[in-house]
Each structure stands twice: as C-alpha cells, then as structure tokens.
Design a protein around this motif. Sequence first.
Motif, PDB file in Angstrom:
ATOM      1  N   LYS A  72       8.742  -4.806 -33.883  1.00 36.28           N
ATOM      2  CA  LYS A  72       8.371  -4.702 -35.245  1.00 36.28           C
ATOM      3  C   LYS A  72       7.835  -3.440 -35.655  1.00 36.28           C
ATOM      4  O   LYS A  72       7.147  -2.777 -34.879  1.00 36.28           O
ATOM      5  N   SER A 132      14.140   1.734 -42.344  1.00 39.05           N
ATOM      6  CA  SER A 132      15.461   1.177 -41.562  1.00 39.05           C
ATOM      7  C   SER A 132      15.556   2.022 -40.289  1.00 39.05           C
ATOM      8  O   SER A 132      16.274   1.142 -39.293  1.00 39.05           O
ATOM      9  N   ARG A 173      12.937   1.943 -38.237  1.00 35.99           N
ATOM     10  CA  ARG A 173      12.146   1.046 -37.741  1.00 35.99           C
ATOM     11  C   ARG A 173      10.705   2.120 -37.053  1.00 35.99           C
ATOM     12  O   ARG A 173      10.218   1.994 -36.067  1.00 35.99           O
ATOM     13  N   ILE A 192      13.043  -3.847 -48.705  1.00 44.41           N
ATOM     14  CA  ILE A 192      13.545  -5.279 -47.878  1.00 44.41           C
ATOM     15  C   ILE A 192      14.173  -6.081 -48.912  1.00 44.41           C
ATOM     16  O   ILE A 192      15.154  -6.511 -48.321  1.00 44.41           O
ATOM     17  N   GLY A 194      17.746  -4.897 -48.892  1.00 45.73           N
ATOM     18  CA  GLY A 194      18.398  -4.798 -47.637  1.00 45.73           C
ATOM     19  C   GLY A 194      18.366  -3.502 -46.758  1.00 45.73           C
ATOM     20  O   GLY A 194      19.096  -3.215 -45.947  1.00 45.73           O
ATOM     21  N   ALA A 207      15.885  -2.534 -45.340  1.00 46.58           N
ATOM     22  CA  ALA A 207      14.887  -2.480 -44.056  1.00 46.58           C
ATOM     23  C   ALA A 207      14.825  -3.933 -43.788  1.00 46.58           C
ATOM     24  O   ALA A 207      15.015  -4.867 -44.681  1.00 46.58           O
ATOM     25  N   ASP A 208      14.565  -4.379 -42.619  1.00 47.94           N
ATOM     26  CA  ASP A 208      14.499  -5.811 -42.240  1.00 47.94           C
ATOM     27  C   ASP A 208      13.288  -6.343 -42.729  1.00 47.94           C
ATOM     28  O   ASP A 208      13.109  -7.173 -43.512  1.00 47.94           O
ATOM     29  N   ASP A 209      12.356  -5.892 -41.927  1.00 47.12           N
ATOM     30  CA  ASP A 209      10.780  -6.520 -41.960  1.00 47.12           C
ATOM     31  C   ASP A 209       9.724  -5.333 -41.541  1.00 47.12           C
ATOM     32  O   ASP A 209      10.271  -4.466 -40.750  1.00 47.12           O
ATOM     33  N   SER A 230       3.348  -9.904 -42.115  1.00 49.35           N
ATOM     34  CA  SER A 230       4.611  -9.817 -42.140  1.00 49.35           C
ATOM     35  C   SER A 230       5.254  -9.760 -43.718  1.00 49.35           C
ATOM     36  O   SER A 230       4.819 -10.531 -44.513  1.00 49.35           O
ATOM     37  N   ARG A 242       8.306  -9.307 -44.749  1.00 52.26           N
ATOM     38  CA  ARG A 242       9.096 -10.352 -45.482  1.00 52.26           C
ATOM     39  C   ARG A 242       8.529 -11.761 -45.693  1.00 52.26           C
ATOM     40  O   ARG A 242       8.918 -12.334 -46.650  1.00 52.26           O
TER      41      ARG A 242
END
Length: 616
Positions: free
Chosen positions: A102, A179, A181, A213, A216, A218-220, A279, A281
């Motif tokens: 992460k 994006s 990370r 987030i 879309g 970035a993921d988390d 987190s 997300r």
Amino acid sequence: MNLTKLNPVLAATLMQRKQIAKQVVSSERFIQQVEKLAGELGRSTESVAAEALIGVQEIVTVQSPAFGAAFDFGLGPMHTRAWTVDADLQGLRQLKELNKTKALVYLPTHRSYADPFILSRLLRDNGMKRNHILGGNNLGFFPLGTIVRRSGGILIRRSFQDDEVYKMVVREYLAWLASQRLNLEWYMEGGRSRTGKLRPPKYGLLSYLVSAIESGGADDMMLVPVSTTYDQMHEIGVMAAEEAGASKAKENLAWLAGYARRQQKWIGSAYVRFGEPLSLRESLERAASEEDGGGKWTVAKIAFEVFQRINRCTPVTAPALVTFALLGTHDRALTLQEVCALVKPLLAYANSRGLPSSPLQKLAIAQGVQETLEKLHESGVVSVYDSGLETVYKIEAGQHSVAAFYRNSAIHWFVNRAILEVALLDSTRQNEGGPLEQAWASAFELRDLLKFEFFFSEKAEFRDELKAESRLIDPKFRQRVAKATDRKDVLLKVPMLMAHRVLPAFLEAYYIVADRLAAQSTSRKIDKKALIDECVTVGRQYVLQQRLRNPECVSREIFTNAISLAANRNLLDPEAPDLAQRRQDFFLELESAVQRVAAIEQLDQMRSAQTAGATT
C-alpha cells in the motif's frame, strides 16, 4: 530506454522536473480533466492546458540522490540538532511491512519546522521510502527551495481558493503520484500550531485524494496519523509573540540562518508516535453505507478520525505536567514540595488511565520534578527565586503562552475530566435525587461550546467516556451521588480538581470574542481579521485589569476557533434573525461558563484547606 517503465523514483531522478511535468500533463486522465475544466470555465482547451502546464512545472518534484543527501545531511542537522529523537520503532516496522502493498500518506502534527526532517531521518534510518512532502511555497527561497523541490518536496501556493486551474493542477498531480503508489506527507493542520494542541484540519488536499480514488485515478492509500511532540522548542517564544499580535518574520536566507543558529543548543527529546493507519478506500466505503451515504461531510469525518487517532497516540511529557501544575496557580510562586504535590495526582491520573507517555516516572520523586523545572528555567519559561528561606518557582513573566504550549500538548487527555467536574458541580444546584439530567445537559453544553477546540467522540461514546471518568473519581460513583450534597462531597474528596487548570484559557478567549461580537453593529458584515485584532487589544486590557486571569487566553488561534463557533451558530450574518439578542445570549453563556469553572477553583481551594487541616 523507456524511462516511464522504470521505477517511478528512478525515472523522476533521471528525467528532471520539466520532463516529469510533461509526463503528468500528457496522461490521458490529465487531458480529460483539462477539457472538462475548460468547458466549465468557458475557455479554450489550449489556454487552460497552457496554464496548467505552468502550474505543474511549478510544483512538480523529483527525488535526486544528491539533493536528498543535501536535505538529509545538510538541512536536517540544522533543524534537528536541538533534540534527541524517541521514536515508535515497532510502529515503523509495521508501516514498513504495510508499505510493501500500500502507498502511505503520513499526516503528522505540525509543531516545528523540524517536523519533516525528523520524520525523514527516521524513515531513512529504518530503510523506508522517502516521502513526497507537501509544503508552502513561502519556503521556496534559495537554497532551501532548490533542495526541497529536488528531494521530493512539493511546494504549493499558500492560497489558491479561487484559482480553478491551479486547484485542478494540485489535485491531478496528487492523483498521478497516488497512481504511482508513491508515499505522501503533509500537515493537515495547515500550519504550525501556536497553542500546542491540534488545530482544526484543512480538508483540501485530503479531498483531492478522495477524488482520485472515487474517479479511479488511484486504488487505495493508507492514512498514517503521526504525532510529533517536543519536551521544549526554541522557536516557541517567537510563535507565542506572533499569537499575541507580533508580525510574522518573512522566510528567507537570513531567517533560515537565524533559525539554524537557535537550534544548536540541545533542549530535550522529540517523541514520534504512529497512530493506527486508516484505509482511505475502506473509509469511503463505510461512509457510502451510512444512512446519508456519506455526503458532503465524508472528508471531514475522515479527517476527524485521523486527528482522533493522532491524539490517542500523543504522549504526555514531563514538561507538560509541570507547566500544567504551575499555570493553575495564577502566578503564585511555589516551593519544590508544592510543585511535587500538584504533579503527583496528575501523574497518578496518567498512570490510572494508562496514557501514552514519555519517561514520566522521574516525576514521582522530587529530584525529577526539580530537573524538569531547571530545564524550563534554562529556556526562560520558569523563573527561580532562591534568595529567601526556600527556592520557589513560577511561570516567568510574559511566558504564559509558551508554558501553555507545552501543557496543551497533553491537554486533550484531561478535557473530559474537566467537563465532568463542571457538570457535577452544576448538578449540585438541584436538590432532588434520581438521574443526573442536569449534569448530562451541562456536559453536552460544554462539549458543544468547545467542539471547534477539541476532537470529541460521538455523543454515545462521549457519554461512555464520562462514565469511565466518573469511575476513576470513585468506583462506586453512581451509588454515592444520589443527592446534591453527595455530589459535592465526591468532588471534595478527589486528590485534585482539574477543570480550572484545563478550561479557563479557552473559555476566557471565547468570552473575549463573545464580548466583542456583542458590541458589533448588527447591520454590518463582520470583518474577521479586524475582530481578531480587536480581541487581542481588548483581551490584553482585560488580563491587565484581572477581569480575566489567564494571559494565554489572548490567542489569535483560539479567537479564530471561537469565531468559527459563532459562525456555526449564525451569529455573524447581519441578516440573521434576532441577532443582537442571540449575540448577547452567547456572551452570557460564556460568562456563565467562565464563572462555573471559577467555582471549581474555589471548591479546589476548599478541598486543599480541608486536606491541610486533616494532616495538621
């Protein structure tokens, strides 16, 4: 070689800032956002794209090993030589493991210009990734800005609320970093605390990550609460003067040299603690599942949770407890024995609650208390008079705000106890027994009054916290407070009452704002800056007249929070109904709160007299 397929950090090092900027603005997502914004602003895509490129080139950063070394081994020691760092190494190991899967967003408290250098050093020494640190472009002067921008620092404009293109640039650059990370770091308080406790959070940068987030981009990302607490700080005197009205020095090379010169003398320890990561997300998903679907308060709730986690890991320091004791005496000098007598119940309270702490056990003996007093004396916070029969100690004249800064680093641990004491005393005004409705009403009124000052739990949890506090006062609290006389008797038997040591500076500052607000014309829009300036000058007068007893109440930061409360109650809008009467009611509410806390002080004096009588 396709540089974009290399490790992002290595690619950034090789490609330099302008090339990275071109990579950001040529991404599909960035192009789409430019086109969307151009349509919203009614401008050509080309003009928005050109302006956006300038903005990205302004803020984009690289992580050059050479400049990273200059940051770590050149600037770092200049800023951090004053402290020995005491860090949560177990927390660092857990973060290092988490960082394998992460991206991390470090959200530290902001007390000193040394904060980022201390955290960077800890990460480097423990084999962890360098952060991309966001800061203000007021630090962009040569050579500081040159080093910072090439060692991962992102310097953004201090204010860009009305610049839609620049807002988009910052948002999309953060999304691009997310994006990839890459780890981030910024100070959600928006600036260094002038009071020693957490300032209300600024939501802008966090909202940009939320947007990344949700869209879309970035993921988390894992939000990492970080508490950095100092035994003492050389820069506090300057900050306290600014709080009381002095102009802020402009950051430049001469300022940097002066700052570095002050840091050469060792002054104590810096404590770095990590709260439970959150987190982003998962937080958004929880918010979406709530009845209101999260809505406009989602980002605020996430920020609030981060700050609560920071508070929960912030340690109590020895200087915090000693200044806590001295500030409650209203400038009466105390012998070492008297200081120890005040520190002892505070130490017992911290131990009974299992509060996170720096090495506090030294305060259990007189020598440890004396050593802390001497260190505070060396830095000019405490005065010592040793020409009489006994050596006595008090807060140095003009240093109350500095002492309050150290006390306030731990004050959030004592606020619930203070509120419970006032609520319990309020309930003694009713003679009937049964449930303590008046006490609960009083407690929630104080909670509402101070909601822009402290990070209280939700109402149900707050109620449980007060119940836990009541059991610390007396394990059989409920059985022993059936009558008003019993409730007062319970307060008289505690080792120390705390409300008059915790709440007055804040309530007196709010009183000043309410007093000046009631004096304003109801037909004119409130100029907040002018109102704060007036509060500073009138507040000084009230302190000199001893109408108010705590010099640290003259605080621009606390005045600002009080004005936020007034705005929340719709007391600033000249078109609001019954404005004059409601402003007067606000003043009377604060006047009553100040008086009720003073009543706790009188009760504590009675308690002390009874205790002294029983031992003679």
